[in-house]
Scaffold this motif. Structure first.
Motif, PDB file in Angstrom:
ATOM      1  N   VAL A 297       0.850  -1.202   0.000  1.00 50.87           N
ATOM      2  CA  VAL A 297       0.000   0.000   0.000  1.00 50.87           C
ATOM      3  C   VAL A 297       0.886   1.253   0.000  1.00 50.87           C
ATOM      4  O   VAL A 297       0.679   2.184  -0.790  1.00 50.87           O
ATOM      5  N   LEU A 298       1.867   1.268   0.884  1.00 55.18           N
ATOM      6  CA  LEU A 298       2.770   2.421   0.983  1.00 55.18           C
ATOM      7  C   LEU A 298       3.530   2.634  -0.322  1.00 55.18           C
ATOM      8  O   LEU A 298       3.695   3.773  -0.776  1.00 55.18           O
ATOM      9  N   TYR A 299       3.977   1.562  -0.934  1.00 56.49           N
ATOM     10  CA  TYR A 299       4.734   1.662  -2.192  1.00 56.49           C
ATOM     11  C   TYR A 299       3.916   2.367  -3.267  1.00 56.49           C
ATOM     12  O   TYR A 299       4.418   3.280  -3.945  1.00 56.49           O
ATOM     13  N   PHE A 300       2.669   1.967  -3.445  1.00 51.90           N
ATOM     14  CA  PHE A 300       1.855   2.553  -4.513  1.00 51.90           C
ATOM     15  C   PHE A 300       1.493   4.006  -4.228  1.00 51.90           C
ATOM     16  O   PHE A 300       1.410   4.827  -5.147  1.00 51.90           O
ATOM     17  N   VAL A 301       1.286   4.344  -2.965  1.00 53.09           N
ATOM     18  CA  VAL A 301       1.015   5.735  -2.615  1.00 53.09           C
ATOM     19  C   VAL A 301       2.218   6.610  -2.960  1.00 53.09           C
ATOM     20  O   VAL A 301       2.074   7.690  -3.559  1.00 53.09           O
ATOM     21  N   LEU A 302       3.405   6.139  -2.639  1.00 57.63           N
ATOM     22  CA  LEU A 302       4.616   6.907  -2.938  1.00 57.63           C
ATOM     23  C   LEU A 302       4.865   6.998  -4.445  1.00 57.63           C
ATOM     24  O   LEU A 302       5.285   8.041  -4.956  1.00 57.63           O
ATOM     25  N   THR A 303       4.591   5.917  -5.175  1.00 56.49           N
ATOM     26  CA  THR A 303       4.797   5.923  -6.621  1.00 56.49           C
ATOM     27  C   THR A 303       3.884   6.918  -7.316  1.00 56.49           C
ATOM     28  O   THR A 303       4.235   7.499  -8.351  1.00 56.49           O
ATOM     29  N   SER A 304       2.714   7.142  -6.762  1.00 61.66           N
ATOM     30  CA  SER A 304       1.739   8.027  -7.389  1.00 61.66           C
ATOM     31  C   SER A 304       2.068   9.508  -7.225  1.00 61.66           C
ATOM     32  O   SER A 304       1.374  10.367  -7.771  1.00 61.66           O
ATOM     33  N   LEU A 305       3.136   9.824  -6.492  1.00 62.11           N
ATOM     34  CA  LEU A 305       3.446  11.221  -6.169  1.00 62.11           C
ATOM     35  C   LEU A 305       4.308  11.913  -7.219  1.00 62.11           C
ATOM     36  O   LEU A 305       5.007  12.884  -6.912  1.00 62.11           O
ATOM     37  N   HIS A 306       4.279  11.418  -8.476  1.00 58.38           N
ATOM     38  CA  HIS A 306       5.037  12.036  -9.575  1.00 58.38           C
ATOM     39  C   HIS A 306       6.519  12.171  -9.228  1.00 58.38           C
ATOM     40  O   HIS A 306       7.135  13.224  -9.408  1.00 58.38           O
ATOM     41  N   LEU A 307       7.084  11.083  -8.740  1.00 60.20           N
ATOM     42  CA  LEU A 307       8.478  11.102  -8.306  1.00 60.20           C
ATOM     43  C   LEU A 307       9.436  11.177  -9.493  1.00 60.20           C
ATOM     44  O   LEU A 307       9.130  10.693 -10.584  1.00 60.20           O
ATOM     45  N   PRO A 308      10.617  11.735  -9.275  1.00 60.06           N
ATOM     46  CA  PRO A 308      11.653  11.697 -10.320  1.00 60.06           C
ATOM     47  C   PRO A 308      12.254  10.297 -10.399  1.00 60.06           C
ATOM     48  O   PRO A 308      11.953   9.422  -9.576  1.00 60.06           O
ATOM     49  N   LEU A 309      13.141  10.106 -11.338  1.00 57.99           N
ATOM     50  CA  LEU A 309      13.738   8.790 -11.564  1.00 57.99           C
ATOM     51  C   LEU A 309      14.473   8.273 -10.326  1.00 57.99           C
ATOM     52  O   LEU A 309      14.372   7.089  -9.997  1.00 57.99           O
ATOM     53  N   SER A 310      15.184   9.145  -9.633  1.00 57.81           N
ATOM     54  CA  SER A 310      15.928   8.713  -8.450  1.00 57.81           C
ATOM     55  C   SER A 310      15.001   8.160  -7.376  1.00 57.81           C
ATOM     56  O   SER A 310      15.323   7.178  -6.700  1.00 57.81           O
ATOM     57  N   GLY A 311      13.825   8.766  -7.210  1.00 54.80           N
ATOM     58  CA  GLY A 311      12.855   8.276  -6.245  1.00 54.80           C
ATOM     59  C   GLY A 311      12.304   6.921  -6.629  1.00 54.80           C
ATOM     60  O   GLY A 311      12.097   6.049  -5.776  1.00 54.80           O
ATOM     61  N   LEU A 312      12.062   6.726  -7.918  1.00 57.77           N
ATOM     62  CA  LEU A 312      11.552   5.438  -8.389  1.00 57.77           C
ATOM     63  C   LEU A 312      12.573   4.324  -8.173  1.00 57.77           C
ATOM     64  O   LEU A 312      12.200   3.185  -7.838  1.00 57.77           O
ATOM     65  N   ILE A 313      13.842   4.636  -8.351  1.00 54.90           N
ATOM     66  CA  ILE A 313      14.883   3.623  -8.139  1.00 54.90           C
ATOM     67  C   ILE A 313      14.887   3.167  -6.686  1.00 54.90           C
ATOM     68  O   ILE A 313      14.968   1.970  -6.384  1.00 54.90           O
ATOM     69  N   ALA A 314      14.774   4.117  -5.751  1.00 50.35           N
ATOM     70  CA  ALA A 314      14.739   3.770  -4.329  1.00 50.35           C
ATOM     71  C   ALA A 314      13.530   2.900  -4.007  1.00 50.35           C
ATOM     72  O   ALA A 314      13.618   1.948  -3.221  1.00 50.35           O
ATOM     73  N   LEU A 315      12.402   3.200  -4.644  1.00 53.87           N
ATOM     74  CA  LEU A 315      11.193   2.421  -4.393  1.00 53.87           C
ATOM     75  C   LEU A 315      11.304   0.990  -4.915  1.00 53.87           C
ATOM     76  O   LEU A 315      10.658   0.080  -4.389  1.00 53.87           O
TER      77      LEU A 315
END
Length: 403
Positions: A297-315
């Motif tokens: 649940v937490l992963y998808f909420v964070l992914t939906s926040l229009h993150l940059p590429l660096s944020g997606l890599i961490a996720l």
């Protein structure tokens, strides 16, 4: 070495020193390499080569899911009654080869649908049903079922480490034609390995406890698990379908970056899969499983926040832990609910993975043209919440009552 460390290491050691476990490990590694090589690029291939819309690209997963649901349930029940898994594994691998190679030459969306539908019957669930058979047979393995299953499941992740990167390299130099041809050849290679290394006499001894003792029908608890797992993997399917499009269309990154992100998850699965299995042995399968769903649940909420590429890599690192619970431990949980119908229990869980593509493709495919693509991941978070609630309030029968 502490007692805890010794228990963890010994569980991993069993996989690599036992011939039967090692055979399954190698088979799943090759399958992971084959599937990881083309699956992350399926939607991109459909939009670029078949000129499909975003909805049509997601809908490609639907026919394979339906076939997997109908055919796999029947054949899994049959394997429980026969007490054999090897014939079903052989046919599944052969069909996988036959369905994948023609994709290399088609430019028709309709033909692609048909071929992917044929490939809906796969060997994955039968390998894990066989794995459980071996664990039941080998007394020293029973107390480490989670660690062993997590370690063997790691083999698929190892293949997936190289698969997406290999797939991106092949696309850049040989195009999608070569990609599908090599994927089919890897499926054929797995078939050859199974014929060579998996002995029929060992197979018969392993699953003899199930033959003629498997009750008829599908236990109600497995139906409940199937429905709840359907929501878990609707989120995972949505990630596989639309994260590549998010990276290439919204972030304007190359196909190679897609491969890198999926590979990051697979690399960290090598750590989290056996560890997740080990901790599930210690704190309980269901408890660890529900923790994993909460993290999803937490992963998808964070992914939906229009993150940059660096944020997606961490996720993607975080998602590796989630997969250790949902892909690895969840299967052990399903099997424990119907110990005399291991094939059916495993298939119920695995076909939820396949069928989930129908849910995610219909929901996200219809929304992706209406709202920004990253925002659609909120829907996947809702799916995970529904699944978590179902598992929390599910009334289970103890495994002993099923035997």
């Amino acid at each position: 070495m502490s007692k805890t460390e010794n228990s963890f290491v010994s569980g991993i050691k069993i996989v690599f020193t036992d011939r039967d476990f090692r055979t399954i490990f190698i088979s799943l590694f090759i399958i992971g390499l084959s599937v990881g090589g083309f699956m992350p690029y399926l939607t991109v291939w459909a939009t670029n080569t078949l000129h499909a819309t975003s909805f049509q690209a997601g809908f490609l997963f639907v026919p394979m899911s339906i076939i997997g649901l109908i055919v796999s349930f029947y054949l899994a029940s049959l394997s429980d009654k026969w007490g054999k898994r090897k014939p079903f594994i052989i046919w599944a691998l052969l069909i996988g080869t036959i369905s994948r190679v023609p994709l290399a030459f088609t430019h028709s969306y309709t033909i692609a649908l048909i071929l992917l539908a044929i490939g809906g019957f796969n060997a994955f669930s039968f390998f894990f049903a066989l794995l459980n058979d071996f664990i039941v047979k080998k007394q020293e393995s029973k107390s480490q079922a989670g660690t062993i299953t997590g370690t063997v499941r790691m083999a698929f992740s190892q293949g997936y480490i190289f698969g997406p990167m290999l797939g991106a390299l092949i696309i850049d130099h040989g195009g999608y034609t070569l990609l599908f041809l090599l994927s089919g050849l890897l499926s054929l290679a797995t078939l050859g390995w199974v014929l060579f290394a998996l002995k029929e006499d060992s197979m018969l001894q392993t699953s003899a406890h199930a033959s003629s003792k498997a009750p008829a029908g599908i236990p109600s608890v497995l139906i409940a698990v199937f429905v709840a797992a359907l929501f878990i993997f609707a989120g995972d399917s949505g990630r596989s379908m639309y994260l590549p499009l998010y990276i290439t269309d919204k972030l304007k990154q190359s196909v190679s970056i897609v491969g890198i992100l999926f590979t990051v998850t697979s690399v960290f699965e090598l750590v989290f899969m056996p560890l997740g299995g080990y901790f599930s042995d210690k704190i309980g399968v269901k408890r660890f499983f529900v923790i994993g769903i909460a993290c999803q649940v937490l992963y998808f909420v964070l992914t939906s926040l229009h993150l940059p590429l660096s944020g997606l890599i961490a996720l993607q690192v975080f998602y590796a832990f989630i997969l250790s619970a949902t892909m690895g431990v969840g299967m052990v949980y399903a099997q424990s609910l119907a110990p005399r119908q291991i094939g059916l229990a495993t298939t119920a869980y695995m076909t939820a993975i396949q069928t989930s593509a129908v849910v995610s493709s219909l929901v996200m495919g219809s929304l992706v043209s209406v709202i920004p693509l990253p925002s659609t991941f909120y829907i996947l978070a809702v799916f995970a919440v529904v699944s978590g609630v179902m598992f929390l309030f599910m009334k289970q029968k103890p495994a002993e009552e099923m035997s």
